[in-house]
Design a protein around this motif. Sequence first.
Motif, PDB file in Angstrom:
ATOM      1  N   LYS A   1       0.839  -1.203   0.000  1.00  0.00           N
ATOM      2  CA  LYS A   1       0.000   0.000   0.000  1.00  0.00           C
ATOM      3  C   LYS A   1       0.873   1.253   0.000  1.00  0.00           C
ATOM      4  CE  LYS A   1      -2.374   1.181   3.800  1.00  0.00           C
ATOM      5  NZ  LYS A   1      -3.383   1.014   4.864  1.00  0.00           N
ATOM      6  N   VAL A   2       1.873   1.266   0.883  1.00  0.00           N
ATOM      7  CA  VAL A   2       2.739   2.437   0.996  1.00  0.00           C
ATOM      8  C   VAL A   2       3.614   2.584  -0.250  1.00  0.00           C
ATOM      9  CG1 VAL A   2       4.655   3.420   2.311  1.00  0.00           C
ATOM     10  CG2 VAL A   2       2.687   2.467   3.507  1.00  0.00           C
ATOM     11  N   ASN A   3       4.119   1.471  -0.726  1.00  0.00           N
ATOM     12  CA  ASN A   3       4.952   1.492  -1.936  1.00  0.00           C
ATOM     13  C   ASN A   3       4.183   2.123  -3.091  1.00  0.00           C
ATOM     14  OD1 ASN A   3       7.344   0.927  -3.296  1.00  0.00           O
ATOM     15  ND2 ASN A   3       6.701  -1.126  -3.912  1.00  0.00           N
ATOM     16  N   LYS A   4       2.935   1.665  -3.267  1.00  0.00           N
ATOM     17  CA  LYS A   4       2.129   2.145  -4.384  1.00  0.00           C
ATOM     18  C   LYS A   4       1.752   3.609  -4.182  1.00  0.00           C
ATOM     19  CE  LYS A   4      -1.430   0.446  -7.482  1.00  0.00           C
ATOM     20  NZ  LYS A   4      -2.818   0.840  -7.156  1.00  0.00           N
ATOM     21  N   ALA A   5       1.378   3.954  -2.960  1.00  0.00           N
ATOM     22  CA  ALA A   5       0.982   5.339  -2.676  1.00  0.00           C
ATOM     23  C   ALA A   5       2.151   6.295  -2.939  1.00  0.00           C
ATOM     24  CB  ALA A   5       0.511   5.469  -1.233  1.00  0.00           C
ATOM     25  N   LEU A   6       3.343   5.892  -2.519  1.00  0.00           N
ATOM     26  CA  LEU A   6       4.499   6.784  -2.704  1.00  0.00           C
ATOM     27  C   LEU A   6       4.951   6.827  -4.157  1.00  0.00           C
ATOM     28  CD1 LEU A   6       6.634   6.060   0.494  1.00  0.00           C
ATOM     29  CD2 LEU A   6       5.056   7.939   0.090  1.00  0.00           C
ATOM     30  N   LYS A   7       4.766   5.732  -4.866  1.00  0.00           N
ATOM     31  CA  LYS A   7       5.108   5.742  -6.291  1.00  0.00           C
ATOM     32  C   LYS A   7       4.167   6.653  -7.059  1.00  0.00           C
ATOM     33  CE  LYS A   7       7.179   1.132  -6.862  1.00  0.00           C
ATOM     34  NZ  LYS A   7       7.011  -0.209  -7.449  1.00  0.00           N
ATOM     35  N   GLU A   8       2.888   6.656  -6.664  1.00  0.00           N
ATOM     36  CA  GLU A   8       1.876   7.369  -7.443  1.00  0.00           C
ATOM     37  C   GLU A   8       1.641   8.803  -7.000  1.00  0.00           C
ATOM     38  OE1 GLU A   8      -1.516   4.813  -7.198  1.00  0.00           O
ATOM     39  OE2 GLU A   8      -0.691   3.352  -8.617  1.00  0.00           O
ATOM     40  N   ASN A   9       2.015   9.116  -5.774  1.00  0.00           N
ATOM     41  CA  ASN A   9       1.704  10.440  -5.243  1.00  0.00           C
ATOM     42  C   ASN A   9       2.984  11.222  -4.933  1.00  0.00           C
ATOM     43  OD1 ASN A   9       0.931  12.646  -3.640  1.00  0.00           O
ATOM     44  ND2 ASN A   9      -0.771  11.526  -2.705  1.00  0.00           N
ATOM     45  N   PRO A  10       3.400  12.095  -5.866  1.00  0.00           N
ATOM     46  CA  PRO A  10       4.671  12.817  -5.699  1.00  0.00           C
ATOM     47  C   PRO A  10       4.709  13.702  -4.450  1.00  0.00           C
ATOM     48  CG  PRO A  10       3.684  13.238  -7.869  1.00  0.00           C
ATOM     49  CD  PRO A  10       2.693  12.475  -7.086  1.00  0.00           C
ATOM     50  N   GLN A  11       3.561  14.262  -4.087  1.00  0.00           N
ATOM     51  CA  GLN A  11       3.535  15.139  -2.903  1.00  0.00           C
ATOM     52  C   GLN A  11       3.815  14.345  -1.638  1.00  0.00           C
ATOM     53  OE1 GLN A  11      -0.359  16.703  -3.885  1.00  0.00           O
ATOM     54  NE2 GLN A  11       0.354  18.738  -3.285  1.00  0.00           N
ATOM     55  N   LYS A  12       3.126  13.203  -1.545  1.00  0.00           N
ATOM     56  CA  LYS A  12       3.306  12.342  -0.388  1.00  0.00           C
ATOM     57  C   LYS A  12       4.761  11.879  -0.308  1.00  0.00           C
ATOM     58  CE  LYS A  12      -0.402   9.828   1.172  1.00  0.00           C
ATOM     59  NZ  LYS A  12      -1.432   8.784   1.097  1.00  0.00           N
ATOM     60  N   ARG A  13       5.283  11.540  -1.451  1.00  0.00           N
ATOM     61  CA  ARG A  13       6.652  11.054  -1.547  1.00  0.00           C
ATOM     62  C   ARG A  13       7.649  12.122  -1.104  1.00  0.00           C
ATOM     63  NH1 ARG A  13       8.135   8.206  -7.080  1.00  0.00           N
ATOM     64  NH2 ARG A  13      10.385   8.399  -7.160  1.00  0.00           N
ATOM     65  N   LYS A  14       7.388  13.363  -1.530  1.00  0.00           N
ATOM     66  CA  LYS A  14       8.278  14.464  -1.179  1.00  0.00           C
ATOM     67  C   LYS A  14       8.309  14.651   0.338  1.00  0.00           C
ATOM     68  CE  LYS A  14       9.183  19.231  -2.301  1.00  0.00           C
ATOM     69  NZ  LYS A  14       8.373  20.412  -2.063  1.00  0.00           N
ATOM     70  N   LYS A  15       7.123  14.619   0.911  1.00  0.00           N
ATOM     71  CA  LYS A  15       7.009  14.830   2.358  1.00  0.00           C
ATOM     72  C   LYS A  15       7.729  13.705   3.119  1.00  0.00           C
ATOM     73  CE  LYS A  15       3.684  16.062   5.866  1.00  0.00           C
ATOM     74  NZ  LYS A  15       2.440  15.605   6.450  1.00  0.00           N
ATOM     75  N   VAL A  16       7.497  12.479   2.664  1.00  0.00           N
ATOM     76  CA  VAL A  16       8.135  11.332   3.314  1.00  0.00           C
ATOM     77  C   VAL A  16       9.650  11.405   3.156  1.00  0.00           C
ATOM     78  CG1 VAL A  16       8.469   8.828   3.043  1.00  0.00           C
ATOM     79  CG2 VAL A  16       6.171   9.762   3.291  1.00  0.00           C
ATOM     80  N   ASN A  17      10.093  11.773   1.970  1.00  0.00           N
ATOM     81  CA  ASN A  17      11.537  11.845   1.725  1.00  0.00           C
ATOM     82  C   ASN A  17      12.214  12.942   2.543  1.00  0.00           C
ATOM     83  OD1 ASN A  17      12.059   9.647   0.147  1.00  0.00           O
ATOM     84  ND2 ASN A  17      11.642  10.702  -1.786  1.00  0.00           N
ATOM     85  N   GLU A  18      11.492  14.042   2.746  1.00  0.00           N
ATOM     86  CA  GLU A  18      12.055  15.106   3.585  1.00  0.00           C
ATOM     87  C   GLU A  18      12.387  14.563   4.971  1.00  0.00           C
ATOM     88  OE1 GLU A  18       9.323  18.394   3.616  1.00  0.00           O
ATOM     89  OE2 GLU A  18       9.800  18.858   1.520  1.00  0.00           O
TER      90      GLU A  18
END
Lengths: 294, 254
Positions: free
Chosen positions: A87-104
């Motif tokens: 679920k998290v893998n797919k969400a972060l792959k598909e949602n750049p905003q979420k990914r940016k926040k998580v990566n920060e």
Amino acid sequence: MGEYAYFAGCTMPVRNLNYDVSMRKVAQALDINLLDIPEFGCCGYPLGALDYHTMLLLSARNLCVAEEKGIREIVTGCTGCAGTLSKVNKALKENPQKRKKVNEELSKLGHEFRGRTRVRHFARMLYDDVGPQKIRAAVKKPLSGLNIAAHYGCHYLKPTEAFENPENPERPVTLDRLIEATGANALDYGAKLLCCGGDVLGIDETTALKMAREKFRRLKETPADAMVLICPFCAVMYDAGQKTIEVKLQEKFTLPVLYYPQLLGLALGIDDKALGLHLNRTRVKDLVEKIKKL
Amino acid sequence: MTKGSRQNGRMAEGDEDGGSRQNGRRGRQVGVPCCLAALLPCCPASKILIAYLGVPKPDGKMTDTEKLSVLRLEDLDPNFRQKIAAEPGGEMIRFCFQCGTCTASCPVRAVEDKFNPRRIIRMALLGMRAEVLTSSFVWLCSSCYACQERCPQGVKITGIMGAIRNIAVRDRLVPAMFAGQVASLKAHGRVYEVGELENEKRAKLGLPQINEMPDEVRRILEMTGAEELAKGNQTPEANQAAAPPPPQESIGGA
């Protein structure tokens, strides 16, 4: 065959050693290389109800760990871990905003999620990458005449949006096909999709046990010789749970419960002790004897 | 019978029931049909209206059923639905049209009447924030996703349950088990400790040893304040009612 990062999760390495050991034995027999990754930690699932964001970070960290080691495939025997990591893998792959926040936030730990791995349940990997046909060919002792009730476990199938290639959650087939590959008969039964109740256990034990009991009641009407499952939590409810149900709800069930890799292992001719069958809480001895005589 | 007269007939039936209750009505309390109550959270005049689905008896005492059926607009939080919709997973709540497919599909509901996903969503949409957050039932969802997969409106019901739980946690309404889970994660990086004893058992089966590496998990928990969240200071009734299960049996929730 392929090489996979083996995500054991929290529960299995401590409480379901029979599942852990049988998965490894079966993988070995089918020439599947499972890599232990010491840095793997909690998948995040238990804290989802507390705080979504904590769950997201815990989960993403594991994905990063695998990515950084150049691993493209993660497999796990726990449906909870498989569901959450997918679920998290797919969400972060598909949602750049979420990914940016998580990566920060993960950058503080020196990690960066890049979306380069795939997560699957061990059973789904067997189905996709080895396939029922090859498994059938590897079987040394076909389990003909045995009626096996597949229990998929909710998070193996749902939510479908969590998976890259989901199967129909109302009519799942993968585990049934894998059971048939051992030569056994995969039972078609009405209560196949019932939830084990494991998730409620920490909140309300009676409700959880009643949920598990429901499945046993329905299975009593079928010619099932055993139930086969692929999740450590479902095993808590159905394997260890039979005794608890007898004590707390005064209803006795005596259905042998095995993990799929144990069933497959028997069909592949692996010794029952090596598959940890002596650690199953339900009585599987008679079933094992029956299989030995086949 | 015309459409109008049929409607009148139905209202008359309702009046019979409401009429007897109205004997006990006092002051400026206004009885409204249930369907109207749904609209009230968005009504600007809601502050001066008190909507009763049931009205107290002349002695002022209410039966348990009446207590449950009374909706005071002053107690409702018209923004509750927006708050849920703002949480990850809660986005689709407004699309619910109350068909009940969720409740019909629910394996918890099948064994425990207390849990009813359609009712929870209805209560949330009405703005019954306090009732929803302090209830034990929001913690009874088993996260099986049966409802979510079947919802004809695409409402992510399991996601909504998660959203409601996250809001409850921030209101410090936390089931007791979470404190233990967070403590364990902090100390071991995993829900269950893998110590010498566990590794001995593993070695007997030829399984590789596990060395705990909790540092990064601990730092994430510190970053998000999970330990503080898990403490809570009010316990939902679930924990008061249910005896705490042995720690090794607790699995966690989503």
